[in-house]
Each structure stands twice: as C-alpha cells, then as structure tokens.
Design an enzyme around this catalytic site. Structure first.
Site, PDB file in Angstrom:
ATOM      1  N   CYS A 282      -2.994   2.085  11.333  1.00 32.72           N
ATOM      2  CA  CYS A 282      -4.380   1.963  12.099  1.00 32.72           C
ATOM      3  C   CYS A 282      -4.777   2.722  13.117  1.00 32.72           C
ATOM      4  CB  CYS A 282      -4.139   0.297  12.421  1.00 32.72           C
ATOM      5  SG  CYS A 282      -5.653  -0.585  12.967  1.00 32.72           S
ATOM      6  N   HIS A 367      -3.258  -2.683   7.324  1.00 34.73           N
ATOM      7  CA  HIS A 367      -2.023  -2.902   7.734  1.00 34.73           C
ATOM      8  C   HIS A 367      -0.977  -3.563   6.535  1.00 34.73           C
ATOM      9  CE1 HIS A 367      -2.635  -3.339  12.203  1.00 34.73           C
ATOM     10  NE2 HIS A 367      -3.824  -3.274  11.826  1.00 34.73           N
ATOM     11  N   GLU A 369       2.076  -4.477   6.600  1.00 40.55           N
ATOM     12  CA  GLU A 369       2.813  -5.576   7.204  1.00 40.55           C
ATOM     13  C   GLU A 369       2.024  -6.966   7.102  1.00 40.55           C
ATOM     14  OE1 GLU A 369       0.385  -5.375  10.489  1.00 40.55           O
ATOM     15  OE2 GLU A 369       1.112  -3.712   9.071  1.00 40.55           O
TER      16      GLU A 369
END
Length: 395
Positions: A282, A367, A369
């Site tokens: 990011c 992202h 995760e």
C-alpha cells in the site's frame, strides 16, 4: 437519537440521524464496498482523517467482536451508513455497534441515502465534508464551511505511526482478550494490547518494519512465519535500521498522500540500495516507487473495499483483493531499467505492484493480509520469506 447532517465543501447537505459519539467531525468523505468487516475498517490506520460511507445498506447486524481489530484503537474520523442494526442479548456476546462507537468517541450518521452519496463521489471525486448536529434547515453553513476550509491532511502518517520501537516476537499473534473484555464491561475506550509472551519458539528471521500506520494482520502474517518483527517509527534513519542487522525490511500501509512523507522517501532510497530483501504494501509500495523516481497521483474516488480484482502479470492469474488507497503510482514514470510492473488492477488498469530487476525488492498496492480470498494472496508473504532465506543462505 437526534438529527445531524453531512455537509460537503460544495454546499450540498444530507440529513440523517446521529449515532455513536455526540460530536462533530470534519473529514475527507470516501466510500468502501465491503459487505462485512466494519470493525476491521474502523481500526485500520489508513482511514485516519476520513469519513467512510459504507455501500452495504445494513450495518451492525452481527455486532462487534474486538479480537478482529487491526490496531489498538479506532482511526476512522466518522462513519456514514444507511441502516443501523441494534444488537441486544446476543448469545455469542457481541457488543452493540452504536455502543461500541459511543465508547470509542467515533461519530456516525445513519438514515441517509448512501447510494446518492456514493454516486456523487464517483462522479465528482472525493470531497471534504463536515458532520454537524441539527437538521438541514438548522445547521450553521458558515461555520461548516470554515471548518471544511481548515481541514489539513498533511500530517496523517505522524499521527498513526508509533513513537518508539516496538518488538513483536516470532510465533505470536492476537490481542489480550481480558483487556478487551474489561474495557467493554466498564464502558471505557477500547483497551487493546498484546498478550504476554512465554513459551515461544526461536525466531527464524528478523524483520525491520517501517510502520506508517500498519494493520496488525500484516505483522501477524510475519510473526506466524517465524519472523521477529522490529517496528520503527515512520521517519527512522536508515542507519538505525541497519544497526538491527535485519534479514529483511518491510514497509507498511498508511494514510494520506505519499508525497507528504518526504523524509522517509530519502531513507527508503538508502534501504533499497543496501541489497537487503524488501517488501512494501500500500503506502509502502508507493514510497518505494517514489524512491525509485516514479510519480504518484490522486485517484478520483480511490479503491476501498474487499472485492477488487487484480491480475498478476507473470502468472496471468486474477486475485480478489482487499484495498484501501486514494493514490496510485504512474506506470510510465517507473524506471524501466530498474523495475517492472508485476500486478495491475483489472477495473481501471492502474499499477497494483512492482518488482525490481536489480535488487530483491517487490511491492503490492493492495492488502494480501486482508484475506478476501481468503488465503489466495498469502503467497506474497511466502515470497518475502523465500527472499530472506535465499539471502541468508548466500551469506
């Protein structure tokens, strides 16, 4: 519950009903498209300074469980929704959503036409807005415009980044459940802390982690792969990082315009040239790109949600990704002699990742995760582990 209004910088007004904290807010107004995950969204530091409009019409229907929090506190400036669901006597022990926001001093607005707000943002771009008490005929427009003009988003990363070095031991993840429960019982602000360490296995790698406002699930993905994560404030000097003798370096997500992180960009240039394996997510992806001489620009309305398709160019495979960013790297500004684009957004063709050709460095804009797949993007963390292992084997 009393009336309140969302007022945009162009003077348009949306009247609704207040919930959460009984106070005003001035924020950049954005929208997010996920159907679930409102606790994760509220605790994501990348939303600092923003009022988030949720496109899904029903919010609060499964209550609140703070063990899914992405950080130690709520960061969203305000929340705008269509329908608010009340939760009482839930057999799972879920907390009511309105109660959760009140306890953590986050204002909200419901009963507005979120479809109209989202269409306005899509057609005109994100705008700064104010949430103030009172109906459309009662609010003080002069005061609202003065508050909107005073809004300043230049210092968001220093606000969310830790002020000291924090060590996250390998093989540990999650929060201290008793602290969470006690704060809720006493109706205090959320008290989210790490559990005490004991009986953990030996670490495999040490990762220097530049924390620009990290989601903790990024850190857990590293610790549960055997990494001791040493998190540094956003503006740490590169030499301080080298003193730790890390096996790898990680640049986290964070809020705002990457060009406001000028001092960090200069340090990232030094980190890149060290030859130590580096991964960026990011904001970290954008800072690495800027350090290589690329340019960034603001998107009209950003990418925020859990359902954005991204293509990995090497494999020609499409991944469904979680995203939260308002700025992108300009493809044609990347140095062709040093890196290539590795991932692109299927919807608009923007850059979603790069990899360097002369250094062990790679990034993604989204992202991994966030796990919308839920596990199909885990390979990126495994790739980072493999880079560190190869580097250690070469000595």
């Amino acid at each position: 519950m009393s009336k309140a209004c969302l007022i945009f910088s162009d003077g348009s007004i949306y009247e609704g009903t207040r919930f959460g904290a009984d106070r005003g807010a001035v924020c950049e107004v954005v929208f997010a498209t996920g159907s679930t995950g409102y606790v994760e969204l509220l605790t994501d530091p990348s939303f600092c300074g923003q009022a988030v409009t949720l496109t899904h019409p029903i919010v609060g229907n499964y209550g609140v469980f703070e063990d899914v929090s992405e950080s130690e506190r709520l960061w969203v400036g305000a929340l705008i929704i269509r329908d608010l669901t009340e939760v009482q006597g839930d057999e799972r022990g879920a907390e009511d959503f309105d109660t959760y926001l009140k306890r953590n001093d986050v204002p909200g607005l419901y009963g507005v036409d979120t479809r109209e707000i989202v269409l306005k943002i899509r057609e005109e771009g994100t705008k700064v807005g104010a949430i103030l008490s009172g109906g459309a005929k009662e609010v003080d427009m002069d005061a609202a415009m003065a508050m909107i003009r005073a809004y300043d988003a230049r210092h968001l990363v220093p606000e969310v980044s830790p002020r000291e070095v924090i060590v996250y031991p390998a093989w540990r993840q999650g929060w201290d459940e008793k602290k969470i429960s006690d704060a809720r019982i006493m109706s205090k602000k959320s008290d989210i802390e790490l559990p005490q360490t004991d009986g953990l296995k030996e670490k495999l790698f040490k990762v220097a982690f530049l924390d620009f406002g990290a989601k903790k699930n990024i850190i857990w993905n590293l610790t549960m792969r055997g990494c001791e994560v040493v998190a540094f404030p956003w503006d740490t000097d590169a030499n301080k990082i080298f003193e730790q003798k890390p096996d790898g370096i990680f640049l986290s997500n964070g809020p705002g315009n990457p060009q406001h992180c000028g001092s960090a960009i200069e340090q990232v240039k030094i980190l890149i040239e060290s030859g130590i394996p580096i991964m960026g997510i990011c904001l970290g992806h954008q800072l690495i790109s800027l350090a290589l001489g690329a340019k960034t620009h603001k998107l009209k309305y950003g990418h925020r949600g859990a359902n954005h398709p991204v293509k990995e160019l090497d494999s020609n495979r499409i991944y469904i990704t979680s995203q939260n960013h308002g700025f992108v790297v300009e493809d044609d500004s990347l140095p062709a002699n040093r890196c290539v684009v590795s991932h692109v957004n299927v919807n608009d063709g923007t850059v979603e990742g790069i990899k360097m050709t002369d250094k062990p460095v790679f990034t993604v804009q989204y992202h991994p995760e966030g796990a919308p797949g839920p596990q199909d993007n885990n390979y990126l963390f495994d790739r980072f582990i493999a880079l560190m292992r190869d580097s250690k084997d070469r000595g």
